[in-house]
Motif scaffolding. Sequence first.
Motif, PDB file in Angstrom:
ATOM      1  N   ASP A 119      10.183 -59.066  20.135  1.00  0.00           N
ATOM      2  CA  ASP A 119      11.221 -59.696  20.942  1.00  0.00           C
ATOM      3  C   ASP A 119      11.640 -61.026  20.322  1.00  0.00           C
ATOM      4  O   ASP A 119      10.805 -61.905  20.105  1.00  0.00           O
ATOM      5  CB  ASP A 119      10.710 -59.920  22.364  1.00  0.00           C
ATOM      6  N   ALA A 120      12.942 -61.158  20.029  1.00  0.00           N
ATOM      7  CA  ALA A 120      13.498 -62.404  19.493  1.00  0.00           C
ATOM      8  C   ALA A 120      14.085 -63.213  20.647  1.00  0.00           C
ATOM      9  O   ALA A 120      14.872 -62.695  21.431  1.00  0.00           O
ATOM     10  CB  ALA A 120      14.594 -62.094  18.475  1.00  0.00           C
ATOM     11  N   ASP A 121      13.700 -64.481  20.741  1.00  0.00           N
ATOM     12  CA  ASP A 121      14.197 -65.363  21.801  1.00  0.00           C
ATOM     13  C   ASP A 121      14.630 -66.681  21.175  1.00  0.00           C
ATOM     14  O   ASP A 121      13.806 -67.552  20.910  1.00  0.00           O
ATOM     15  CB  ASP A 121      13.103 -65.586  22.845  1.00  0.00           C
ATOM     16  N   HIS A 122      15.931 -66.817  20.934  1.00  0.00           N
ATOM     17  CA  HIS A 122      16.448 -68.034  20.295  1.00  0.00           C
ATOM     18  C   HIS A 122      16.391 -69.236  21.222  1.00  0.00           C
ATOM     19  O   HIS A 122      16.284 -70.363  20.753  1.00  0.00           O
ATOM     20  CB  HIS A 122      17.873 -67.819  19.775  1.00  0.00           C
ATOM     21  N   ASP A 123      16.478 -69.013  22.533  1.00  0.00           N
ATOM     22  CA  ASP A 123      16.399 -70.139  23.474  1.00  0.00           C
ATOM     23  C   ASP A 123      15.094 -70.907  23.291  1.00  0.00           C
ATOM     24  O   ASP A 123      15.065 -72.127  23.369  1.00  0.00           O
ATOM     25  CB  ASP A 123      16.517 -69.663  24.921  1.00  0.00           C
ATOM     26  N   ASP A 124      14.012 -70.177  23.052  1.00  0.00           N
ATOM     27  CA  ASP A 124      12.700 -70.796  22.859  1.00  0.00           C
ATOM     28  C   ASP A 124      12.304 -70.870  21.387  1.00  0.00           C
ATOM     29  O   ASP A 124      11.169 -71.221  21.073  1.00  0.00           O
ATOM     30  CB  ASP A 124      11.627 -70.021  23.626  1.00  0.00           C
ATOM     31  N   ASN A 125      13.226 -70.479  20.468  1.00  0.00           N
ATOM     32  CA  ASN A 125      12.934 -70.430  19.037  1.00  0.00           C
ATOM     33  C   ASN A 125      11.639 -69.659  18.784  1.00  0.00           C
ATOM     34  O   ASN A 125      10.743 -70.100  18.083  1.00  0.00           O
ATOM     35  CB  ASN A 125      12.842 -71.828  18.436  1.00  0.00           C
ATOM     36  N   GLY A 177      -9.171 -52.684  16.745  1.00  0.00           N
ATOM     37  CA  GLY A 177      -8.978 -52.425  18.161  1.00  0.00           C
ATOM     38  C   GLY A 177      -8.608 -53.637  18.992  1.00  0.00           C
ATOM     39  O   GLY A 177      -8.266 -53.496  20.158  1.00  0.00           O
ATOM     40  N   TRP A 178      -8.655 -54.832  18.430  1.00  0.00           N
ATOM     41  CA  TRP A 178      -8.293 -56.021  19.191  1.00  0.00           C
ATOM     42  C   TRP A 178      -6.796 -55.999  19.490  1.00  0.00           C
ATOM     43  O   TRP A 178      -5.978 -55.778  18.599  1.00  0.00           O
ATOM     44  CB  TRP A 178      -8.647 -57.284  18.423  1.00  0.00           C
ATOM     45  N   GLU A 179      -6.457 -56.232  20.755  1.00  0.00           N
ATOM     46  CA  GLU A 179      -5.065 -56.326  21.167  1.00  0.00           C
ATOM     47  C   GLU A 179      -4.573 -57.741  20.884  1.00  0.00           C
ATOM     48  O   GLU A 179      -5.227 -58.717  21.236  1.00  0.00           O
ATOM     49  CB  GLU A 179      -4.937 -56.011  22.657  1.00  0.00           C
ATOM     50  N   LEU A 180      -3.404 -57.837  20.246  1.00  0.00           N
ATOM     51  CA  LEU A 180      -2.850 -59.127  19.836  1.00  0.00           C
ATOM     52  C   LEU A 180      -1.515 -59.387  20.529  1.00  0.00           C
ATOM     53  O   LEU A 180      -0.720 -58.475  20.737  1.00  0.00           O
ATOM     54  CB  LEU A 180      -2.599 -59.154  18.329  1.00  0.00           C
ATOM     55  N   ASP A 181      -1.285 -60.643  20.854  1.00  0.00           N
ATOM     56  CA  ASP A 181      -0.010 -61.115  21.378  1.00  0.00           C
ATOM     57  C   ASP A 181       0.265 -62.433  20.658  1.00  0.00           C
ATOM     58  O   ASP A 181      -0.421 -63.426  20.892  1.00  0.00           O
ATOM     59  CB  ASP A 181      -0.089 -61.312  22.890  1.00  0.00           C
ATOM     60  N   VAL A 182       1.229 -62.424  19.749  1.00  0.00           N
ATOM     61  CA  VAL A 182       1.490 -63.567  18.887  1.00  0.00           C
ATOM     62  C   VAL A 182       2.939 -64.020  19.060  1.00  0.00           C
ATOM     63  O   VAL A 182       3.857 -63.196  19.091  1.00  0.00           O
ATOM     64  CB  VAL A 182       1.237 -63.198  17.402  1.00  0.00           C
ATOM     65  N   SER A 183       3.130 -65.322  19.171  1.00  0.00           N
ATOM     66  CA  SER A 183       4.466 -65.912  19.170  1.00  0.00           C
ATOM     67  C   SER A 183       4.580 -66.817  17.962  1.00  0.00           C
ATOM     68  O   SER A 183       3.684 -67.619  17.694  1.00  0.00           O
ATOM     69  CB  SER A 183       4.707 -66.735  20.441  1.00  0.00           C
ATOM     70  N   MET A 184       5.699 -66.658  17.222  1.00  0.00           N
ATOM     71  CA  MET A 184       5.966 -67.455  16.029  1.00  0.00           C
ATOM     72  C   MET A 184       7.334 -68.089  16.156  1.00  0.00           C
ATOM     73  O   MET A 184       8.182 -67.598  16.898  1.00  0.00           O
ATOM     74  CB  MET A 184       6.012 -66.564  14.786  1.00  0.00           C
ATOM     75  N   THR A 185       7.550 -69.159  15.399  1.00  0.00           N
ATOM     76  CA  THR A 185       8.885 -69.732  15.345  1.00  0.00           C
ATOM     77  C   THR A 185       9.800 -68.759  14.614  1.00  0.00           C
ATOM     78  O   THR A 185       9.369 -68.080  13.677  1.00  0.00           O
ATOM     79  CB  THR A 185       8.892 -71.088  14.623  1.00  0.00           C
ATOM     80  N   LEU A 186      11.033 -68.682  15.061  1.00  0.00           N
ATOM     81  CA  LEU A 186      11.984 -67.755  14.450  1.00  0.00           C
ATOM     82  C   LEU A 186      12.327 -68.131  13.020  1.00  0.00           C
ATOM     83  O   LEU A 186      12.447 -67.275  12.157  1.00  0.00           O
ATOM     84  CB  LEU A 186      13.280 -67.716  15.268  1.00  0.00           C
TER      85      LEU A 186
END
Length: 162
Positions: free
Chosen positions: A52-58, A69-78
């Motif tokens: 998911d790309a979110d430019h409002d939050d960069n 098997g580890w579930e990952l949720d990562v947010s990076m700068t665009l």
Amino acid sequence: MKNCLWVLPAVALGGGFGANALAGDTTLSYGQLEKLLNSAEDYGFNRYEKLDADHDDNRFEIEGWRADGWELDVSMTLNEGTLMRESQRKSIAPDWGLTKEELNAALSKARAEGMQHFAALEVDSDGHVEIEGYNAQQGQFELDLHREELNSEHRDTGSANG
């Protein structure tokens, strides 16, 4: 009264520019997307559930699993792919998550169908894949696929026309 007549064309033109700006501000080019997905590999992703790309939050968010098997949720700068947030939890990687090859096949299919800018991708436990973005005319683009289509298309692509 004459001033009111000039306002309508200006509002109409402004609305058109707004739609173009919206597509550019909320989506990624394929080059940007490729760079961010390469960064995702550094975190160990080998199965993908959501992009998911979110430019409002960069922010570019990736949800999926590592091979262990580890579930990952990562947010990076665009713009640079710099880590903003990472969460992990012990899990079992489901077989319905998209492999990198399936993810690339889905994105290639979307591009072949006319998507120019990427906004989001999500796969569910039934193997339904939904891709959202914009076409060259800045119109909304949606593509629904099934994971099985990606597996057969990927194998066919490797042997045909090649």
